[in-house]
Motif scaffolding. Structure first.
Motif, PDB file in Angstrom:
ATOM      1  N   LEU A 125       4.052   7.601   1.255  1.00 24.40           N
ATOM      2  CA  LEU A 125       4.747   8.511   0.071  1.00 24.40           C
ATOM      3  C   LEU A 125       5.199   9.838   0.794  1.00 24.40           C
ATOM      4  O   LEU A 125       5.957  10.577  -0.070  1.00 24.40           O
ATOM      5  CB  LEU A 125       3.812   8.807  -0.838  1.00 24.40           C
ATOM      6  N   ASP A 126       4.557  10.216   1.982  1.00 24.12           N
ATOM      7  CA  ASP A 126       5.163  11.635   2.447  1.00 24.12           C
ATOM      8  C   ASP A 126       6.427  11.392   3.218  1.00 24.12           C
ATOM      9  O   ASP A 126       7.281  12.305   3.232  1.00 24.12           O
ATOM     10  CB  ASP A 126       4.081  12.086   3.657  1.00 24.12           C
ATOM     11  N   GLU A 127       6.874  10.090   3.721  1.00 26.47           N
ATOM     12  CA  GLU A 127       8.068   9.927   4.479  1.00 26.47           C
ATOM     13  C   GLU A 127       9.162   9.339   3.252  1.00 26.47           C
ATOM     14  O   GLU A 127      10.055   9.208   3.666  1.00 26.47           O
ATOM     15  CB  GLU A 127       7.553   8.846   5.459  1.00 26.47           C
ATOM     16  N   GLN A 128       8.673   8.708   2.370  1.00 25.06           N
ATOM     17  CA  GLN A 128       9.412   7.952   1.225  1.00 25.06           C
ATOM     18  C   GLN A 128       9.253   8.483   0.027  1.00 25.06           C
ATOM     19  O   GLN A 128       8.780   7.865  -0.682  1.00 25.06           O
ATOM     20  CB  GLN A 128       9.412   6.658   1.344  1.00 25.06           C
ATOM     21  N   PRO A 129       9.362   9.721  -0.391  1.00 28.97           N
ATOM     22  CA  PRO A 129       9.025  10.532  -1.738  1.00 28.97           C
ATOM     23  C   PRO A 129       9.689   9.891  -2.851  1.00 28.97           C
ATOM     24  O   PRO A 129       9.341  10.101  -3.976  1.00 28.97           O
ATOM     25  CB  PRO A 129       9.305  11.934  -1.602  1.00 28.97           C
ATOM     26  N   GLU A 130      10.746   8.918  -2.559  1.00 26.70           N
ATOM     27  CA  GLU A 130      11.466   8.183  -3.638  1.00 26.70           C
ATOM     28  C   GLU A 130      10.586   7.355  -4.594  1.00 26.70           C
ATOM     29  O   GLU A 130      10.743   6.963  -5.745  1.00 26.70           O
ATOM     30  CB  GLU A 130      12.869   7.461  -3.258  1.00 26.70           C
ATOM     31  N   TYR A 131       9.371   6.920  -3.757  1.00 31.69           N
ATOM     32  CA  TYR A 131       8.305   6.070  -4.500  1.00 31.69           C
ATOM     33  C   TYR A 131       7.348   6.873  -5.324  1.00 31.69           C
ATOM     34  O   TYR A 131       6.422   6.164  -5.899  1.00 31.69           O
ATOM     35  CB  TYR A 131       7.823   5.124  -3.400  1.00 31.69           C
ATOM     36  N   ILE A 132       7.097   8.168  -5.247  1.00 38.00           N
ATOM     37  CA  ILE A 132       6.308   8.817  -6.025  1.00 38.00           C
ATOM     38  C   ILE A 132       6.547   8.390  -7.504  1.00 38.00           C
ATOM     39  O   ILE A 132       5.274   8.266  -8.045  1.00 38.00           O
ATOM     40  CB  ILE A 132       6.152  10.414  -5.667  1.00 38.00           C
ATOM     41  N   ALA A 133       7.554   8.285  -7.759  1.00 34.75           N
ATOM     42  CA  ALA A 133       7.785   8.001  -9.451  1.00 34.75           C
ATOM     43  C   ALA A 133       7.242   6.742  -9.799  1.00 34.75           C
ATOM     44  O   ALA A 133       6.468   6.471 -10.802  1.00 34.75           O
ATOM     45  CB  ALA A 133       9.168   8.346  -9.726  1.00 34.75           C
ATOM     46  N   HIS A 134       7.509   5.787  -8.779  1.00 34.54           N
ATOM     47  CA  HIS A 134       6.885   4.531  -9.258  1.00 34.54           C
ATOM     48  C   HIS A 134       5.447   4.343  -9.193  1.00 34.54           C
ATOM     49  O   HIS A 134       4.732   3.776 -10.053  1.00 34.54           O
ATOM     50  CB  HIS A 134       7.470   3.574  -8.121  1.00 34.54           C
ATOM     51  N   LYS A 179       3.317   6.916 -10.073  1.00 41.56           N
ATOM     52  CA  LYS A 179       3.145   7.642 -11.011  1.00 41.56           C
ATOM     53  C   LYS A 179       3.192   6.881 -12.621  1.00 41.56           C
ATOM     54  O   LYS A 179       2.299   6.596 -13.396  1.00 41.56           O
ATOM     55  CB  LYS A 179       3.840   8.874 -11.350  1.00 41.56           C
ATOM     56  N   ASN A 180       4.240   5.965 -12.552  1.00 43.20           N
ATOM     57  CA  ASN A 180       4.566   5.095 -13.532  1.00 43.20           C
ATOM     58  C   ASN A 180       3.374   3.783 -13.397  1.00 43.20           C
ATOM     59  O   ASN A 180       3.189   3.388 -14.612  1.00 43.20           O
ATOM     60  CB  ASN A 180       5.886   4.413 -13.563  1.00 43.20           C
ATOM     61  N   LEU A 181       2.886   3.552 -12.645  1.00 35.60           N
ATOM     62  CA  LEU A 181       1.733   2.704 -12.546  1.00 35.60           C
ATOM     63  C   LEU A 181       0.368   3.228 -12.957  1.00 35.60           C
ATOM     64  O   LEU A 181      -0.392   2.580 -13.248  1.00 35.60           O
ATOM     65  CB  LEU A 181       1.417   2.132 -11.062  1.00 35.60           C
ATOM     66  N   GLY A 182       0.599   4.531 -13.208  1.00 40.60           N
ATOM     67  CA  GLY A 182      -0.841   5.453 -13.895  1.00 40.60           C
ATOM     68  C   GLY A 182      -1.656   5.955 -12.848  1.00 40.60           C
ATOM     69  O   GLY A 182      -2.730   6.394 -13.105  1.00 40.60           O
ATOM     70  N   ILE A 223       0.801  -1.312  -0.006  1.00 39.34           N
ATOM     71  CA  ILE A 223      -0.045   0.007  -0.075  1.00 39.34           C
ATOM     72  C   ILE A 223       0.855   1.136  -0.171  1.00 39.34           C
ATOM     73  O   ILE A 223       1.703   1.431   0.936  1.00 39.34           O
ATOM     74  CB  ILE A 223      -0.846   0.057   1.100  1.00 39.34           C
ATOM     75  N   TYR A 224       0.837   2.226  -1.073  1.00 34.07           N
ATOM     76  CA  TYR A 224       1.373   3.233  -1.110  1.00 34.07           C
ATOM     77  C   TYR A 224       0.388   4.351  -0.438  1.00 34.07           C
ATOM     78  O   TYR A 224      -0.837   4.711  -0.808  1.00 34.07           O
ATOM     79  CB  TYR A 224       1.697   3.650  -2.574  1.00 34.07           C
ATOM     80  N   SER A 225       0.822   4.965   0.601  1.00 37.32           N
ATOM     81  CA  SER A 225      -0.266   5.790   1.292  1.00 37.32           C
ATOM     82  C   SER A 225       0.470   7.080   1.537  1.00 37.32           C
ATOM     83  O   SER A 225       1.549   7.393   1.355  1.00 37.32           O
ATOM     84  CB  SER A 225      -0.665   5.269   2.920  1.00 37.32           C
ATOM     85  N   LYS A 226      -0.405   8.140   2.181  1.00 38.49           N
ATOM     86  CA  LYS A 226      -0.063   9.623   2.668  1.00 38.49           C
ATOM     87  C   LYS A 226      -0.371   9.837   4.094  1.00 38.49           C
ATOM     88  O   LYS A 226      -1.401   9.076   4.621  1.00 38.49           O
ATOM     89  CB  LYS A 226      -0.412  10.411   1.569  1.00 38.49           C
ATOM     90  N   GLU A 262      -2.170  -7.102  -9.984  1.00 36.34           N
ATOM     91  CA  GLU A 262      -2.712  -5.855 -10.403  1.00 36.34           C
ATOM     92  C   GLU A 262      -2.409  -4.725  -9.359  1.00 36.34           C
ATOM     93  O   GLU A 262      -2.070  -4.957  -8.541  1.00 36.34           O
ATOM     94  CB  GLU A 262      -4.461  -6.198 -10.123  1.00 36.34           C
ATOM     95  N   SER A 263      -2.895  -3.574 -10.111  1.00 34.05           N
ATOM     96  CA  SER A 263      -2.676  -2.514  -8.927  1.00 34.05           C
ATOM     97  C   SER A 263      -4.103  -1.725  -9.111  1.00 34.05           C
ATOM     98  O   SER A 263      -4.769  -1.557 -10.245  1.00 34.05           O
ATOM     99  CB  SER A 263      -1.534  -1.530  -9.370  1.00 34.05           C
ATOM    100  N   PHE A 264      -4.433  -1.016  -7.981  1.00 30.98           N
ATOM    101  CA  PHE A 264      -5.653   0.068  -8.000  1.00 30.98           C
ATOM    102  C   PHE A 264      -5.449   0.971  -6.737  1.00 30.98           C
ATOM    103  O   PHE A 264      -4.598   0.870  -6.106  1.00 30.98           O
ATOM    104  CB  PHE A 264      -6.956  -0.935  -7.945  1.00 30.98           C
TER     105      PHE A 264
END
Length: 72
Positions: free
Chosen positions: A32-41, A43-46, A4-7, A58-60
């Motif tokens: 994502l607030d604490e590990q902003p290096e994952y934001i690009a990932h 975004k790449n997932l859409g 889970i990518y959360s904020k 899957e991703s949702f």
């Protein structure tokens, strides 16, 4: 494994984590607030809004109980 990518201060993120905890689904949380290096990932997932749930198949995005039930 479910990721889970959360904020911070994200109501849907909290609801998603609560649902998974209640249904005993193991997951890894990446804030994502604490590990902003994952934001690009993410975004790449859409996706551009949290939470983003990623499984091996899957991703949702968002709090989607019907899809989360499939993980339980």
């Amino acid at each position: 494994m479910v990721t889970i990518y959360s904020k911070n201060n994200c109501v849907q993120c909290k609801m998603t984590k609560r649902f998974l905890d209640t249904n005993h689904v193991e997951y890894r949380e990446i804030n994502l607030d604490e590990q902003p290096e994952y934001i690009a990932h993410v975004k790449n997932l859409g996706f551009s809004a949290a939470p983003v749930i990623q499984t091996p198949t899957e991703s949702f995005s968002g709090f989607q109980p019907a899809k989360l039930k499939n993980l339980a």
